[in-house]
Design a protein around this motif. Structure first.
Motif, PDB file in Angstrom:
ATOM      1  N   THR A  58       0.593   4.582  14.588  1.00  0.00           N
ATOM      2  CA  THR A  58       1.448   3.426  14.865  1.00  0.00           C
ATOM      3  C   THR A  58       0.689   2.131  14.681  1.00  0.00           C
ATOM      4  O   THR A  58       1.185   1.168  14.077  1.00  0.00           O
ATOM      5  CB  THR A  58       1.998   3.514  16.299  1.00  0.00           C
ATOM      6  OG1 THR A  58       2.702   4.733  16.428  1.00  0.00           O
ATOM      7  CG2 THR A  58       2.897   2.342  16.597  1.00  0.00           C
ATOM      8  N   ARG A  71       0.212   1.469  11.044  1.00  0.00           N
ATOM      9  CA  ARG A  71       1.424   0.986  10.409  1.00  0.00           C
ATOM     10  C   ARG A  71       1.660  -0.478  10.716  1.00  0.00           C
ATOM     11  O   ARG A  71       2.066  -1.266   9.861  1.00  0.00           O
ATOM     12  CB  ARG A  71       2.616   1.821  10.864  1.00  0.00           C
ATOM     13  CG  ARG A  71       2.642   3.213  10.243  1.00  0.00           C
ATOM     14  CD  ARG A  71       3.788   4.017  10.814  1.00  0.00           C
ATOM     15  NE  ARG A  71       3.818   5.347  10.224  1.00  0.00           N
ATOM     16  CZ  ARG A  71       4.610   6.332  10.648  1.00  0.00           C
ATOM     17  NH1 ARG A  71       5.424   6.120  11.679  1.00  0.00           N
ATOM     18  NH2 ARG A  71       4.587   7.509  10.060  1.00  0.00           N
ATOM     19  N   ARG A  72       1.398  -0.878  11.974  1.00  0.00           N
ATOM     20  CA  ARG A  72       1.562  -2.284  12.335  1.00  0.00           C
ATOM     21  C   ARG A  72       0.590  -3.158  11.557  1.00  0.00           C
ATOM     22  O   ARG A  72       0.934  -4.256  11.104  1.00  0.00           O
ATOM     23  CB  ARG A  72       1.365  -2.466  13.844  1.00  0.00           C
ATOM     24  CG  ARG A  72       2.529  -1.923  14.671  1.00  0.00           C
ATOM     25  CD  ARG A  72       2.251  -2.066  16.145  1.00  0.00           C
ATOM     26  NE  ARG A  72       3.361  -1.564  16.940  1.00  0.00           N
ATOM     27  CZ  ARG A  72       3.310  -1.407  18.263  1.00  0.00           C
ATOM     28  NH1 ARG A  72       2.208  -1.724  18.915  1.00  0.00           N
ATOM     29  NH2 ARG A  72       4.350  -0.946  18.921  1.00  0.00           N
ATOM     30  N   ASP A  84      -0.711  -2.444   8.607  1.00  0.00           N
ATOM     31  CA  ASP A  84      -0.245  -2.526   7.228  1.00  0.00           C
ATOM     32  C   ASP A  84       0.911  -3.507   7.104  1.00  0.00           C
ATOM     33  O   ASP A  84       1.000  -4.261   6.134  1.00  0.00           O
ATOM     34  CB  ASP A  84       0.195  -1.134   6.757  1.00  0.00           C
ATOM     35  CG  ASP A  84      -0.985  -0.180   6.607  1.00  0.00           C
ATOM     36  OD1 ASP A  84      -0.738   1.029   6.571  1.00  0.00           O
ATOM     37  OD2 ASP A  84      -2.134  -0.658   6.536  1.00  0.00           O
ATOM     38  N   ARG A  85       1.817  -3.493   8.082  1.00  0.00           N
ATOM     39  CA  ARG A  85       2.971  -4.391   8.036  1.00  0.00           C
ATOM     40  C   ARG A  85       2.512  -5.843   8.131  1.00  0.00           C
ATOM     41  O   ARG A  85       3.031  -6.708   7.429  1.00  0.00           O
ATOM     42  CB  ARG A  85       3.932  -4.058   9.185  1.00  0.00           C
ATOM     43  CG  ARG A  85       5.216  -4.867   9.154  1.00  0.00           C
ATOM     44  CD  ARG A  85       6.095  -4.503  10.328  1.00  0.00           C
ATOM     45  NE  ARG A  85       7.328  -5.271  10.333  1.00  0.00           N
ATOM     46  CZ  ARG A  85       8.429  -4.938   9.686  1.00  0.00           C
ATOM     47  NH1 ARG A  85       8.448  -3.824   8.970  1.00  0.00           N
ATOM     48  NH2 ARG A  85       9.514  -5.691   9.744  1.00  0.00           N
ATOM     49  N   SER A  86       1.550  -6.127   8.988  1.00  0.00           N
ATOM     50  CA  SER A  86       1.051  -7.488   9.125  1.00  0.00           C
ATOM     51  C   SER A  86       0.420  -7.965   7.822  1.00  0.00           C
ATOM     52  O   SER A  86       0.627  -9.103   7.397  1.00  0.00           O
ATOM     53  CB  SER A  86       0.022  -7.563  10.264  1.00  0.00           C
ATOM     54  OG  SER A  86       0.617  -7.262  11.500  1.00  0.00           O
ATOM     55  N   THR A  87      -0.344  -7.080   7.192  1.00  0.00           N
ATOM     56  CA  THR A  87      -0.967  -7.443   5.918  1.00  0.00           C
ATOM     57  C   THR A  87       0.091  -7.729   4.866  1.00  0.00           C
ATOM     58  O   THR A  87      -0.014  -8.691   4.094  1.00  0.00           O
ATOM     59  CB  THR A  87      -1.888  -6.308   5.442  1.00  0.00           C
ATOM     60  OG1 THR A  87      -2.905  -6.079   6.431  1.00  0.00           O
ATOM     61  CG2 THR A  87      -2.551  -6.668   4.119  1.00  0.00           C
ATOM     62  N   ALA A  88       1.138  -6.910   4.833  1.00  0.00           N
ATOM     63  CA  ALA A  88       2.219  -7.113   3.869  1.00  0.00           C
ATOM     64  C   ALA A  88       2.946  -8.422   4.129  1.00  0.00           C
ATOM     65  O   ALA A  88       3.311  -9.144   3.195  1.00  0.00           O
ATOM     66  CB  ALA A  88       3.195  -5.943   3.925  1.00  0.00           C
ATOM     67  N   VAL A  89       3.169  -8.754   5.403  1.00  0.00           N
ATOM     68  CA  VAL A  89       3.831 -10.010   5.761  1.00  0.00           C
ATOM     69  C   VAL A  89       3.020 -11.191   5.250  1.00  0.00           C
ATOM     70  O   VAL A  89       3.563 -12.122   4.622  1.00  0.00           O
ATOM     71  CB  VAL A  89       4.025 -10.093   7.290  1.00  0.00           C
ATOM     72  CG1 VAL A  89       4.408 -11.511   7.700  1.00  0.00           C
ATOM     73  CG2 VAL A  89       5.096  -9.112   7.741  1.00  0.00           C
ATOM     74  N   ARG A 109      12.197  -6.231   2.934  1.00  0.00           N
ATOM     75  CA  ARG A 109      11.747  -5.002   3.607  1.00  0.00           C
ATOM     76  C   ARG A 109      10.794  -5.277   4.764  1.00  0.00           C
ATOM     77  O   ARG A 109      10.887  -4.635   5.808  1.00  0.00           O
ATOM     78  CB  ARG A 109      11.058  -4.071   2.608  1.00  0.00           C
ATOM     79  CG  ARG A 109      11.987  -3.479   1.550  1.00  0.00           C
ATOM     80  CD  ARG A 109      11.302  -2.367   0.797  1.00  0.00           C
ATOM     81  NE  ARG A 109      10.904  -1.273   1.712  1.00  0.00           N
ATOM     82  CZ  ARG A 109      10.220  -0.207   1.338  1.00  0.00           C
ATOM     83  NH1 ARG A 109       9.829  -0.077   0.083  1.00  0.00           N
ATOM     84  NH2 ARG A 109       9.900   0.729   2.206  1.00  0.00           N
ATOM     85  N   VAL A 110       9.854  -6.213   4.579  1.00  0.00           N
ATOM     86  CA  VAL A 110       8.754  -6.324   5.545  1.00  0.00           C
ATOM     87  C   VAL A 110       8.900  -7.476   6.534  1.00  0.00           C
ATOM     88  O   VAL A 110       8.273  -7.443   7.600  1.00  0.00           O
ATOM     89  CB  VAL A 110       7.387  -6.439   4.819  1.00  0.00           C
ATOM     90  CG1 VAL A 110       7.175  -5.267   3.882  1.00  0.00           C
ATOM     91  CG2 VAL A 110       7.267  -7.763   4.069  1.00  0.00           C
TER      92      VAL A 110
END
Length: 466
Positions: free
Chosen positions: A8, A11-12, A14-19, A191-192
């Protein structure tokens, strides 16, 4: 349950990096467009025979005027109605307007589509910063904002070379390159990016913003057309009179409106008021410097677009390097001293270019040294100046103050281009005429940078808390 925790967290992360990547990519695209268009300026003029330099200047001025006028209200609307929606709306508008710019049948259609581009950029820029501050965990926000801010310097560095390479194909590619970037950024953003909004916010005074935009447009029109109409002509005097009346009405409106376009209380903070004055002067010099060196290289030295881009690149390369040095220097020296020093270097570089102006252009000895010094000065002054403007303000005012500073920044670019056009009058047709005109232009830039050094000394924040 224990084994799922790292997944988890990952994933958070990775999501922050994508944002961060998506938001910075979009902001980079909007800033890159400013610098690549500078390099394409001459080629655009050739595509529309009969277009004068004052007319062509609106390809730059239309963008910066509208961007400056809409930046604050667009940010406040995004805060209230949804930052993700504001970001996506701005991204779509900017991308579609870019495609329209590439297909513009006349110069004034191109100017119209640049206005739409600016509206899109004004919507996505503050929304992207707002999403960075609300979508990321607290420990990642400071680093993400620094990355977001550096995209401006990176755009300035890559813009001239990118623009020069694209213009080799055609100037239309300067705008078409935004299509694949915009489409990919939109798909990723849907998506992100999470949605966020401030339900307590109230709609800002949009008519006040429109009044400011009209005032600035009329003032820029008077500056750009003054040499053509005549400085004592009724049209020129009427433009300046209208601008003065519009400014007076705007100041009256922000004092009386319950949700003013700009909170007048901010300007009662001396450091903030002087910082905005300095930003305006500094960016007037900055806004004139880029098109001035492009015109010099392409119309006097005979450089093509790609050679111009490569010739311009060393100056912007100095900006991120000395921006980092400036952040270390402010730990030991007062920020206003760092800003004033950077502005004086800018002045010195412009003075060197004025003294080196000649009909027989030698890039290595006459242009490169002064251009490098200007890059060093910008790197020292601009990031420190933008930070010093909001130091000591209450947190509730910091976001609006930042938008006001960026508006002053854009207004400086408008004035710089407009005054440069007024000084130059037209694209020089002879070498001797070119030498005199570029001397005058560079001395104007040097004087403006010197004035910004003086006003920078008055920026004395009440405290040094970040």
């Amino acid at each position: 349950m224990v084994s799922e925790a790292p997944t988890t967290a990952a994933r958070r992360g990775d999501r922050s990096t994508a944002v961060v990547f998506v938001l910075c990519a979009a902001a980079f695209m909007a800033m890159l467009d400013v610098f690549v268009v500078n390099v394409a300026f001459t080629d655009i003029g050739r595509s529309f025979p009969g277009s004068s330099l004052p007319d062509l200047s609106w390809v730059l001025n239309a963008y910066t005027i509208v961007y400056a006028a809409l930046l604050i209200p667009a940010g406040r609307l995004a805060d209230r109605h949804g930052r993700k929606m504001g970001f996506l709306t701005g991204l779509v508008l900017f991308t579609l307007a870019s495609a329209a710019c590439a297909t513009a049948p006349t110069l004034w259609w191109l100017v119209t589509f640049r206005v739409l581009q600016a509206a899109g950029a004004a919507a996505l820029t503050p929304a992207s910063l707002g999403l960075l501050l609300t979508a990321l965990p607290p420990e990642r926000r400071a680093g993400a904002v620094k990355i977001w801010a550096i995209t401006s310097s990176l755009a300035a560095t890559l813009g001239p070379v990118t623009g020069g390479a694209l213009v080799q194909l055609s100037w239309q590619w300067v705008f078409l390159i935004n299509l694949p970037i915009g489409i990919l950024a939109f798909a990723a953003a849907r998506r992100v990016l999470p949605e966020s909004r401030d339900v307590s916010g109230r709609t800002p005074d949009l008519p006040g913003g429109a009044l400011l935009a009209i005032t600035l447009s009329v003032a820029a029109l008077g500056l750009v057309k003054g040499d053509v109409w005549g400085w004592a002509d009724t049209l020129t005097l009427g433009a300046f009179t209208t601008a003065i009346i519009g400014l007076a009405l705007f100041l009256l409106r922000i004092k009386r409106h319950p949700t003013p376009f700009i909170d007048p209380a901010l300007f009662r903070v001396p450091a903030f008021a002087w910082a905005n004055t300095t930003v305006l002067l500094f960016c007037t010099a900055f806004g004139a410097a880029f098109p001035c060196v492009v015109l010099w290289l392409q119309n006097v030295a005979g450089f093509n677009a790609i050679d111009t881009g490569l010739a311009i690149m060393p100056g912007p390369l100095m900006v991120p390097v000395f921006a980092i040095a400036a952040q270390r220097l402010v730990r030991r020296v007062s920020p206003n001293i760092v800003v004033a020093s950077g502005n004086l270097l800018f002045c010195a570089g412009a003075a060197m270019l004025a003294l080196g102006a000649s009909a027989d252009v030698r890039y290595v000895t006459q242009i490169l040294p002064g251009w490098l010094i200007i890059g060093v000065g910008i790197g020292l002054a601009l990031p420190t100046l933008l930070g010093a403007a909001t130091t000591g303000l209450p947190p509730a005012q910091a976001a609006t103050a930042s938008a006001v500073v960026n508006t002053s920044r854009q207004l400086g670019y408008v004035l710089g281009v407009a005054i440069l056009v007024a000084v130059m009058g037209t694209i020089p047709s002879s070498s001797n005429q070119a030498q005199a005109l570029f001397e005058h232009a560079w001395w104007f830039i040097a004087l403006t940078a010197a004035l910004s050094a003086l006003t920078a000394l008055a920026i004395k924040p009440r405290n040094t808390h970040p």
